[in-house]
Motif scaffolding. Sequence first.
Motif, mmCIF file in Angstrom:
data_model
loop_
_atom_site.group_PDB
_atom_site.id
_atom_site.type_symbol
_atom_site.label_atom_id
_atom_site.label_comp_id
_atom_site.label_asym_id
_atom_site.label_seq_id
_atom_site.Cartn_x
_atom_site.Cartn_y
_atom_site.Cartn_z
ATOM 1 N N PRO A 1 18.875 51.707 16.894
ATOM 2 C CA PRO A 1 19.371 52.439 18.067
ATOM 3 C C PRO A 1 18.234 52.957 18.935
ATOM 4 C CG PRO A 1 19.467 53.829 16.124
ATOM 5 C CD PRO A 1 19.057 52.459 15.650
ATOM 6 N N LYS A 2 18.552 53.214 20.192
ATOM 7 C CA LYS A 2 17.558 53.725 21.131
ATOM 8 C C LYS A 2 17.759 55.204 21.435
ATOM 9 C CE LYS A 2 16.849 49.244 23.375
ATOM 10 N NZ LYS A 2 16.889 48.480 24.650
ATOM 11 N N THR A 3 18.912 55.743 21.063
ATOM 12 C CA THR A 3 19.199 57.165 21.283
ATOM 13 C C THR A 3 19.888 57.726 20.039
ATOM 14 O OG1 THR A 3 21.410 56.776 22.201
ATOM 15 C CG2 THR A 3 19.554 56.747 23.750
ATOM 16 N N LEU A 4 19.884 59.040 19.930
ATOM 17 C CA LEU A 4 20.567 59.693 18.816
ATOM 18 C C LEU A 4 22.059 59.393 18.848
ATOM 19 C CD1 LEU A 4 20.635 61.591 16.388
ATOM 20 C CD2 LEU A 4 20.748 63.527 17.991
ATOM 21 N N GLU A 5 22.621 59.387 20.024
ATOM 22 C CA GLU A 5 24.061 59.112 20.153
ATOM 23 C C GLU A 5 24.395 57.710 19.646
ATOM 24 O OE1 GLU A 5 22.123 60.309 22.544
ATOM 25 O OE2 GLU A 5 22.872 62.389 22.570
ATOM 26 N N GLU A 6 23.554 56.757 19.995
ATOM 27 C CA GLU A 6 23.767 55.379 19.527
ATOM 28 C C GLU A 6 23.592 55.300 18.009
ATOM 29 O OE1 GLU A 6 21.879 50.903 20.155
ATOM 30 O OE2 GLU A 6 21.315 52.532 21.521
ATOM 31 N N ALA A 7 22.669 56.076 17.480
ATOM 32 C CA ALA A 7 22.440 56.092 16.038
ATOM 33 C C ALA A 7 23.662 56.613 15.296
ATOM 34 C CB ALA A 7 21.223 56.960 15.710
ATOM 35 N N ILE A 8 24.199 57.713 15.763
ATOM 36 C CA ILE A 8 25.364 58.309 15.105
ATOM 37 C C ILE A 8 26.561 57.368 15.174
ATOM 38 C CG2 ILE A 8 26.965 60.251 15.097
ATOM 39 C CD1 ILE A 8 24.022 60.809 14.239
ATOM 40 N N HIS A 9 26.753 56.745 16.316
ATOM 41 C CA HIS A 9 27.858 55.796 16.465
ATOM 42 C C HIS A 9 27.725 54.645 15.471
ATOM 43 C CE1 HIS A 9 29.961 52.270 18.177
ATOM 44 N NE2 HIS A 9 30.865 53.175 18.559
ATOM 45 N N GLY A 10 26.516 54.127 15.313
ATOM 46 C CA GLY A 10 26.301 53.024 14.383
ATOM 47 C C GLY A 10 26.574 53.414 12.942
ATOM 48 N N LEU A 11 26.086 54.586 12.545
ATOM 49 C CA LEU A 11 26.302 55.043 11.169
ATOM 50 C C LEU A 11 27.774 55.282 10.870
ATOM 51 C CD1 LEU A 11 23.347 57.582 10.782
ATOM 52 C CD2 LEU A 11 23.545 55.356 9.677
ATOM 53 N N GLN A 12 28.465 55.814 11.846
ATOM 54 C CA GLN A 12 29.871 56.167 11.633
ATOM 55 C C GLN A 12 30.807 54.967 11.663
ATOM 56 O OE1 GLN A 12 30.516 59.127 14.694
ATOM 57 N NE2 GLN A 12 30.029 60.810 13.294
ATOM 58 N N ASN A 13 30.469 53.953 12.451
ATOM 59 C CA ASN A 13 31.448 52.899 12.715
ATOM 60 C C ASN A 13 31.084 51.504 12.229
ATOM 61 O OD1 ASN A 13 33.432 54.454 14.522
ATOM 62 N ND2 ASN A 13 31.462 54.865 15.502
ATOM 63 N N LEU A 14 29.844 51.303 11.781
ATOM 64 C CA LEU A 14 29.426 49.967 11.359
ATOM 65 C C LEU A 14 29.045 49.953 9.886
ATOM 66 C CD1 LEU A 14 27.131 49.035 14.394
ATOM 67 C CD2 LEU A 14 29.531 48.390 14.039
ATOM 68 N N ARG A 15 29.334 48.854 9.216
ATOM 69 C CA ARG A 15 28.947 48.688 7.812
ATOM 70 C C ARG A 15 27.533 48.099 7.775
ATOM 71 N NH1 ARG A 15 32.719 49.201 4.050
ATOM 72 N NH2 ARG A 15 31.759 47.652 2.670
ATOM 73 N N LEU A 16 26.565 48.975 7.994
ATOM 74 C CA LEU A 16 25.187 48.559 8.151
ATOM 75 C C LEU A 16 24.496 48.374 6.818
ATOM 76 C CD1 LEU A 16 24.253 51.137 10.934
ATOM 77 C CD2 LEU A 16 24.659 48.696 11.271
ATOM 78 N N SER A 17 23.570 47.427 6.765
ATOM 79 C CA SER A 17 22.713 47.268 5.592
ATOM 80 C C SER A 17 21.303 47.767 5.882
ATOM 81 C CB SER A 17 22.677 45.805 5.143
ATOM 82 O OG SER A 17 22.194 44.978 6.186
ATOM 83 N N VAL A 18 20.852 47.625 7.143
ATOM 84 C CA VAL A 18 19.527 48.077 7.565
ATOM 85 C C VAL A 18 19.689 48.938 8.806
ATOM 86 C CG1 VAL A 18 17.236 47.378 8.341
ATOM 87 C CG2 VAL A 18 18.462 45.974 6.667
ATOM 88 N N PHE A 19 19.082 50.127 8.774
ATOM 89 C CA PHE A 19 19.198 51.050 9.898
ATOM 90 C C PHE A 19 17.821 51.601 10.222
ATOM 91 C CE2 PHE A 19 20.331 55.185 11.857
ATOM 92 C CZ PHE A 19 21.149 54.717 12.876
ATOM 93 N N ASP A 20 17.318 51.304 11.402
ATOM 94 C CA ASP A 20 15.983 51.723 11.820
ATOM 95 C C ASP A 20 16.109 52.748 12.944
ATOM 96 O OD1 ASP A 20 13.393 52.054 12.616
ATOM 97 O OD2 ASP A 20 12.929 49.920 12.766
ATOM 98 N N ALA A 21 15.953 54.015 12.589
ATOM 99 C CA ALA A 21 16.027 55.097 13.568
ATOM 100 C C ALA A 21 14.651 55.711 13.790
ATOM 101 C CB ALA A 21 17.017 56.157 13.107
#
Length: 205
Positions: free
Chosen positions: A6-26
């Motif tokens: 993600p490029k912003t905190l808002e985008e980060a939170i949205h990704g964590l809450q709504n996507l089944r992520l395996s890799v997350f680079d914040a």
Amino acid sequence: MAERRPKTLEEAIHGLQNLRLSVFDASYLNLQDSGCLVLNEGLAKGKCRDTLRELYLWKNGIGYQGIKHISKALSNLPKMRELNLFRNRIGDPGCSLLCRNLSEGLCKQLQILWLGDNDITKFPEDVTKMPTLQRLYLNHNKITYVPPEISKLDNLIVLDLDHNPLKGIPEGTYFLGMTKLPGPRWELLKPHFQEELQSDRSSSV
């Protein structure tokens, strides 16, 4: 499962809450402690909780309060393999709290832990209770002592203590990067326990 940067905190939170992520680079989001309070909600309750394997939080200005916000959620990510907190400012209290929670939580498959450049002066002894740990990065801190219990980590293959004022090691040889730790792993401890090893050389092989 997806990878997300993600490029912003808002985008980060949205990704964590709504996507089944395996890799997350914040990394480099300038989260600071206040951002970690929001990040905690996504880690604790988001769809990524049961899928996240790698989490990168490089250079975010995270201090003790930030670690207080997220350490419990981090420790309860059951599939976590790699956690990277390089170049923050968690200090000894934050490091101790994080490692204690990681060793006691559901995060039982952690293999790689990055804690370099975090104003740490004391070796986090709770890492010795993480049997799956393979790589531990504590470089660019202020650590002077490594406890002998580190030799209990049978799966540890890399311990990076580069740029720490370790006692018993000549200046310019701060780096301990092991590609393979031998036998009972006393080779790792030689610089720190020279007297003991001189009296019991058999333990070094």
